[in-house]
Motif scaffolding. Structure first.
Motif, PDB file in Angstrom:
ATOM      1  N   VAL A   1       2.286  -4.423 -11.997  1.00 40.02           N
ATOM      2  CA  VAL A   1       0.762  -4.703 -11.711  1.00 40.02           C
ATOM      3  C   VAL A   1       0.365  -4.768 -10.487  1.00 40.02           C
ATOM      4  O   VAL A   1       1.247  -5.025  -9.463  1.00 40.02           O
ATOM      5  CB  VAL A   1       0.500  -6.404 -12.335  1.00 40.02           C
ATOM      6  N   ILE A   2      -0.735  -4.126 -10.126  1.00 42.16           N
ATOM      7  CA  ILE A   2      -1.080  -4.248  -8.581  1.00 42.16           C
ATOM      8  C   ILE A   2      -2.157  -4.652  -8.692  1.00 42.16           C
ATOM      9  O   ILE A   2      -3.338  -4.304  -8.901  1.00 42.16           O
ATOM     10  CB  ILE A   2      -1.225  -2.634  -8.186  1.00 42.16           C
ATOM     11  N   PRO A   3      -2.502  -5.664  -7.986  1.00 47.52           N
ATOM     12  CA  PRO A   3      -3.858  -6.419  -7.530  1.00 47.52           C
ATOM     13  C   PRO A   3      -4.633  -5.708  -6.778  1.00 47.52           C
ATOM     14  O   PRO A   3      -4.262  -4.858  -5.588  1.00 47.52           O
ATOM     15  CB  PRO A   3      -3.488  -7.784  -6.870  1.00 47.52           C
ATOM     16  N   ILE A   4      -5.988  -5.819  -6.771  1.00 49.39           N
ATOM     17  CA  ILE A   4      -6.857  -5.002  -6.097  1.00 49.39           C
ATOM     18  C   ILE A   4      -7.838  -6.326  -5.240  1.00 49.39           C
ATOM     19  O   ILE A   4      -8.290  -6.971  -5.777  1.00 49.39           O
ATOM     20  CB  ILE A   4      -7.762  -4.191  -6.838  1.00 49.39           C
ATOM     21  N   LEU A   5      -7.610  -5.923  -3.889  1.00 47.71           N
ATOM     22  CA  LEU A   5      -8.486  -7.020  -3.164  1.00 47.71           C
ATOM     23  C   LEU A   5      -9.514  -6.505  -2.272  1.00 47.71           C
ATOM     24  O   LEU A   5      -9.454  -5.424  -1.770  1.00 47.71           O
ATOM     25  CB  LEU A   5      -7.472  -7.803  -2.067  1.00 47.71           C
ATOM     26  N   ARG A   6     -10.667  -7.160  -2.374  1.00 49.73           N
ATOM     27  CA  ARG A   6     -11.944  -6.476  -1.552  1.00 49.73           C
ATOM     28  C   ARG A   6     -11.886  -6.735  -0.185  1.00 49.73           C
ATOM     29  O   ARG A   6     -11.658  -7.955   0.051  1.00 49.73           O
ATOM     30  CB  ARG A   6     -13.141  -7.200  -2.297  1.00 49.73           C
ATOM     31  N   VAL A   7     -12.106  -5.884   0.573  1.00 49.39           N
ATOM     32  CA  VAL A   7     -12.160  -5.945   1.970  1.00 49.39           C
ATOM     33  C   VAL A   7     -13.353  -5.443   2.623  1.00 49.39           C
ATOM     34  O   VAL A   7     -13.687  -4.346   1.890  1.00 49.39           O
ATOM     35  CB  VAL A   7     -10.788  -5.565   2.740  1.00 49.39           C
ATOM     36  N   GLU A   8     -13.791  -5.919   3.680  1.00 46.83           N
ATOM     37  CA  GLU A   8     -15.044  -5.425   4.394  1.00 46.83           C
ATOM     38  C   GLU A   8     -14.779  -4.092   5.335  1.00 46.83           C
ATOM     39  O   GLU A   8     -15.229  -2.980   5.267  1.00 46.83           O
ATOM     40  CB  GLU A   8     -15.782  -6.455   5.278  1.00 46.83           C
ATOM     41  N   GLU A   9     -13.597  -4.400   6.258  1.00 47.45           N
ATOM     42  CA  GLU A   9     -13.195  -3.223   7.010  1.00 47.45           C
ATOM     43  C   GLU A   9     -11.603  -3.369   6.796  1.00 47.45           C
ATOM     44  O   GLU A   9     -10.845  -4.004   7.310  1.00 47.45           O
ATOM     45  CB  GLU A   9     -13.432  -3.687   8.618  1.00 47.45           C
ATOM     46  N   VAL A  10     -11.239  -1.959   6.313  1.00 48.48           N
ATOM     47  CA  VAL A  10      -9.854  -1.884   5.931  1.00 48.48           C
ATOM     48  C   VAL A  10      -8.584  -1.906   7.148  1.00 48.48           C
ATOM     49  O   VAL A  10      -7.727  -2.554   7.225  1.00 48.48           O
ATOM     50  CB  VAL A  10      -9.598  -0.511   5.134  1.00 48.48           C
ATOM     51  N   ASP A  11      -9.341  -1.231   8.127  1.00 51.65           N
ATOM     52  CA  ASP A  11      -8.537  -1.546   9.688  1.00 51.65           C
ATOM     53  C   ASP A  11      -8.078  -2.992   9.790  1.00 51.65           C
ATOM     54  O   ASP A  11      -7.038  -3.129  10.398  1.00 51.65           O
ATOM     55  CB  ASP A  11      -9.166  -0.660  10.784  1.00 51.65           C
ATOM     56  N   VAL A  12      -9.211  -4.001   9.854  1.00 48.95           N
ATOM     57  CA  VAL A  12      -8.938  -5.177  10.286  1.00 48.95           C
ATOM     58  C   VAL A  12      -8.103  -5.768   9.231  1.00 48.95           C
ATOM     59  O   VAL A  12      -7.031  -6.465   9.616  1.00 48.95           O
ATOM     60  CB  VAL A  12     -10.461  -5.987  10.385  1.00 48.95           C
ATOM     61  N   ALA A  13      -8.273  -5.479   7.891  1.00 47.31           N
ATOM     62  CA  ALA A  13      -7.246  -5.974   6.831  1.00 47.31           C
ATOM     63  C   ALA A  13      -5.748  -5.463   7.139  1.00 47.31           C
ATOM     64  O   ALA A  13      -5.008  -6.345   6.743  1.00 47.31           O
ATOM     65  CB  ALA A  13      -7.679  -5.776   5.509  1.00 47.31           C
ATOM     66  N   LEU A  14      -5.781  -4.438   7.382  1.00 48.54           N
ATOM     67  CA  LEU A  14      -4.324  -3.821   7.652  1.00 48.54           C
ATOM     68  C   LEU A  14      -3.481  -4.340   8.676  1.00 48.54           C
ATOM     69  O   LEU A  14      -2.589  -4.711   8.479  1.00 48.54           O
ATOM     70  CB  LEU A  14      -4.447  -2.302   7.765  1.00 48.54           C
ATOM     71  N   LYS A  15      -4.401  -4.542   9.797  1.00 43.97           N
ATOM     72  CA  LYS A  15      -3.531  -5.562  10.835  1.00 43.97           C
ATOM     73  C   LYS A  15      -3.359  -6.743  10.355  1.00 43.97           C
ATOM     74  O   LYS A  15      -2.008  -7.209  10.852  1.00 43.97           O
ATOM     75  CB  LYS A  15      -4.583  -5.640  12.209  1.00 43.97           C
ATOM     76  N   TRP A  16      -3.714  -7.498   9.440  1.00 45.79           N
ATOM     77  CA  TRP A  16      -3.604  -8.747   9.163  1.00 45.79           C
ATOM     78  C   TRP A  16      -2.536  -8.734   8.077  1.00 45.79           C
ATOM     79  O   TRP A  16      -1.371  -9.491   8.243  1.00 45.79           O
ATOM     80  CB  TRP A  16      -4.845  -9.430   8.609  1.00 45.79           C
ATOM     81  N   TYR A  17      -2.564  -7.818   7.352  1.00 43.41           N
ATOM     82  CA  TYR A  17      -1.401  -7.572   6.066  1.00 43.41           C
ATOM     83  C   TYR A  17      -0.074  -7.193   6.982  1.00 43.41           C
ATOM     84  O   TYR A  17       0.914  -7.656   6.274  1.00 43.41           O
ATOM     85  CB  TYR A  17      -1.646  -6.708   5.151  1.00 43.41           C
ATOM     86  N   GLU A  18      -0.051  -6.376   8.077  1.00 37.68           N
ATOM     87  CA  GLU A  18       1.049  -6.151   8.782  1.00 37.68           C
ATOM     88  C   GLU A  18       1.832  -7.360   9.282  1.00 37.68           C
ATOM     89  O   GLU A  18       3.264  -7.175   9.136  1.00 37.68           O
ATOM     90  CB  GLU A  18       0.638  -5.204   9.844  1.00 37.68           C
ATOM     91  N   LEU A  19       1.046  -8.442   9.522  1.00 37.10           N
ATOM     92  CA  LEU A  19       1.799  -9.902   9.728  1.00 37.10           C
ATOM     93  C   LEU A  19       2.598 -10.238   8.663  1.00 37.10           C
ATOM     94  O   LEU A  19       3.430 -11.026   9.014  1.00 37.10           O
ATOM     95  CB  LEU A  19       0.721 -10.665  10.492  1.00 37.10           C
ATOM     96  N   LEU A  20       2.328 -10.146   7.684  1.00 36.49           N
ATOM     97  CA  LEU A  20       2.974 -10.101   6.386  1.00 36.49           C
ATOM     98  C   LEU A  20       4.164  -9.275   5.834  1.00 36.49           C
ATOM     99  O   LEU A  20       4.779  -9.541   4.822  1.00 36.49           O
ATOM    100  CB  LEU A  20       2.193 -10.556   4.959  1.00 36.49           C
ATOM    101  N   GLY A  21       4.221  -7.999   6.701  1.00 35.89           N
ATOM    102  CA  GLY A  21       5.484  -7.335   6.579  1.00 35.89           C
ATOM    103  C   GLY A  21       4.790  -6.203   5.688  1.00 35.89           C
ATOM    104  O   GLY A  21       5.747  -5.228   5.130  1.00 35.89           O
ATOM    105  N   PHE A  22       3.609  -6.029   5.324  1.00 38.33           N
ATOM    106  CA  PHE A  22       3.047  -5.062   4.458  1.00 38.33           C
ATOM    107  C   PHE A  22       2.903  -3.720   5.356  1.00 38.33           C
ATOM    108  O   PHE A  22       2.521  -3.719   6.697  1.00 38.33           O
ATOM    109  CB  PHE A  22       1.620  -5.581   3.779  1.00 38.33           C
ATOM    110  N   THR A  23       3.046  -2.511   4.844  1.00 48.39           N
ATOM    111  CA  THR A  23       2.703  -1.265   5.670  1.00 48.39           C
ATOM    112  C   THR A  23       1.864  -0.516   4.753  1.00 48.39           C
ATOM    113  O   THR A  23       1.797  -0.578   3.480  1.00 48.39           O
ATOM    114  CB  THR A  23       3.810  -0.602   6.036  1.00 48.39           C
ATOM    115  N   ALA A  24       0.999   0.381   5.506  1.00 44.09           N
ATOM    116  CA  ALA A  24      -0.067   1.214   4.799  1.00 44.09           C
ATOM    117  C   ALA A  24       1.024   2.405   4.088  1.00 44.09           C
ATOM    118  O   ALA A  24       1.628   2.976   4.847  1.00 44.09           O
ATOM    119  CB  ALA A  24      -1.029   1.711   5.558  1.00 44.09           C
ATOM    120  N   GLN A  25       0.453   2.977   2.858  1.00 45.88           N
ATOM    121  CA  GLN A  25       1.242   3.713   2.020  1.00 45.88           C
ATOM    122  C   GLN A  25       0.472   5.124   2.060  1.00 45.88           C
ATOM    123  O   GLN A  25       0.796   6.070   2.382  1.00 45.88           O
ATOM    124  CB  GLN A  25       1.716   3.414   0.770  1.00 45.88           C
TER     125      GLN A  25
END
Length: 110
Positions: A5-29
Protein backbone atom coordinates in the motif's frame (compact mmCIF):
# COMPACT_ATOMS: atom_id res chain seq x y z
CA UNK A 1 6.09 -8.48 -7.35
CA UNK A 2 5.32 -7.82 -3.70
CA UNK A 3 1.95 -6.26 -2.97
CA UNK A 4 1.90 -3.15 -0.84
CA UNK A 5 0.00 0.00 0.00
CA UNK A 6 1.40 3.41 -0.93
CA UNK A 7 -0.15 6.45 0.74
CA UNK A 8 -0.61 9.60 -1.34
CA UNK A 9 0.04 12.90 0.43
CA UNK A 10 -1.00 16.29 -0.96
CA UNK A 11 1.80 18.85 -1.13
CA UNK A 12 1.83 22.41 -2.42
CA UNK A 13 5.46 22.50 -3.61
CA UNK A 14 7.09 19.16 -4.27
CA UNK A 15 10.62 20.61 -4.03
CA UNK A 16 9.96 21.91 -0.50
CA UNK A 17 8.36 18.61 0.52
CA UNK A 18 11.27 16.59 -0.91
CA UNK A 19 13.82 18.52 1.17
CA UNK A 20 11.76 17.86 4.31
CA UNK A 21 11.26 14.14 3.59
CA UNK A 22 14.99 13.77 2.93
CA UNK A 23 15.48 14.56 6.65
CA UNK A 24 13.47 11.37 7.31
CA UNK A 25 15.75 9.35 5.03
CA UNK A 26 13.50 9.35 1.95
CA UNK A 27 14.86 9.86 -1.56
CA UNK A 28 13.01 10.72 -4.75
CA UNK A 29 12.55 7.75 -7.09
CA UNK A 30 10.78 9.38 -10.02
CA UNK A 31 8.63 12.39 -10.93
CA UNK A 32 5.77 12.69 -13.42
CA UNK A 33 4.14 15.80 -14.91
CA UNK A 34 1.66 15.64 -17.77
CA UNK A 35 3.40 18.70 -19.23
CA UNK A 36 6.10 21.09 -18.01
CA UNK A 37 4.66 23.51 -15.48
CA UNK A 38 1.76 21.22 -14.50
CA UNK A 39 1.48 19.66 -11.02
CA UNK A 40 4.06 17.04 -10.06
CA UNK A 41 3.48 13.49 -8.83
CA UNK A 42 6.58 12.02 -7.14
CA UNK A 43 7.45 8.71 -5.54
CA UNK A 44 9.79 8.82 -2.53
CA UNK A 45 11.33 5.80 -0.82
CA UNK A 46 13.07 4.86 2.40
CA UNK A 47 14.16 1.24 2.02
CA UNK A 48 11.02 -0.68 1.07
CA UNK A 49 8.68 2.09 2.28
CA UNK A 50 7.11 4.21 -0.46
CA UNK A 51 5.04 7.41 -0.36
CA UNK A 52 3.57 9.33 -3.28
CA UNK A 53 3.68 13.15 -3.03
CA UNK A 54 1.16 14.90 -5.25
CA UNK A 55 0.63 18.53 -6.18
CA UNK A 56 -2.70 17.53 -7.76
CA UNK A 57 -5.55 19.04 -5.73
CA UNK A 58 -7.90 16.08 -6.12
CA UNK A 59 -5.51 13.36 -4.97
CA UNK A 60 -5.57 13.88 -1.20
CA UNK A 61 -6.32 16.36 1.56
CA UNK A 62 -3.75 17.98 3.87
CA UNK A 63 -3.79 16.82 7.51
CA UNK A 64 -3.59 13.15 6.54
CA UNK A 65 -2.05 10.86 9.18
CA UNK A 66 0.47 8.20 8.13
CA UNK A 67 2.12 5.81 10.57
CA UNK A 68 5.75 5.04 9.74
CA UNK A 69 7.35 2.10 11.59
CA UNK A 70 11.14 2.46 11.69
CA UNK A 71 14.10 0.68 13.29
CA UNK A 72 15.43 3.76 15.15
CA UNK A 73 12.95 6.49 16.01
CA UNK A 74 15.55 8.09 18.29
CA UNK A 75 17.76 8.97 15.30
CA UNK A 76 14.85 10.61 13.51
CA UNK A 77 13.75 12.40 16.69
CA UNK A 78 17.27 13.79 17.12
CA UNK A 79 17.21 15.12 13.54
CA UNK A 80 14.12 17.17 14.49
CA UNK A 81 15.20 18.07 18.06
CA UNK A 82 12.53 15.90 19.67
CA UNK A 83 12.36 13.18 22.32
CA UNK A 84 10.22 10.12 21.58
CA UNK A 85 7.38 9.26 23.93
CA UNK A 86 6.90 5.74 25.23
CA UNK A 87 3.58 4.07 24.41
CA UNK A 88 2.75 0.44 25.21
CA UNK A 89 3.33 -0.53 21.55
CA UNK A 90 6.21 1.75 20.48
CA UNK A 91 8.49 4.71 21.13
CA UNK A 92 6.97 7.46 18.97
CA UNK A 93 7.12 11.00 17.73
CA UNK A 94 4.64 12.90 15.60
CA UNK A 95 5.73 15.38 12.94
CA UNK A 96 3.93 17.62 10.47
CA UNK A 97 5.38 18.09 7.02
CA UNK A 98 5.44 21.58 5.45
CA UNK A 99 1.90 20.97 4.08
CA UNK A 100 0.34 19.88 7.39
CA UNK A 101 0.36 16.14 6.77
CA UNK A 102 1.01 14.25 10.00
CA UNK A 103 3.54 11.45 10.31
CA UNK A 104 3.48 9.37 13.46
CA UNK A 105 6.82 7.59 13.56
CA UNK A 106 7.57 4.74 15.91
CA UNK A 107 9.87 1.91 16.82
CA UNK A 108 8.01 -1.08 18.25
CA UNK A 109 8.87 -2.11 21.82
CA UNK A 110 9.41 -5.65 23.01
Amino acid sequence: MDEDVIPILRVEEVDVALKWYELLGFTAQWEHRFEPGLPAFVEIARGDVRIFLSEHEGDAQPDTLVYLRVRDVDAIAAEFGMTPEDAPWAREIELRDPDGNRLRIGTPVG
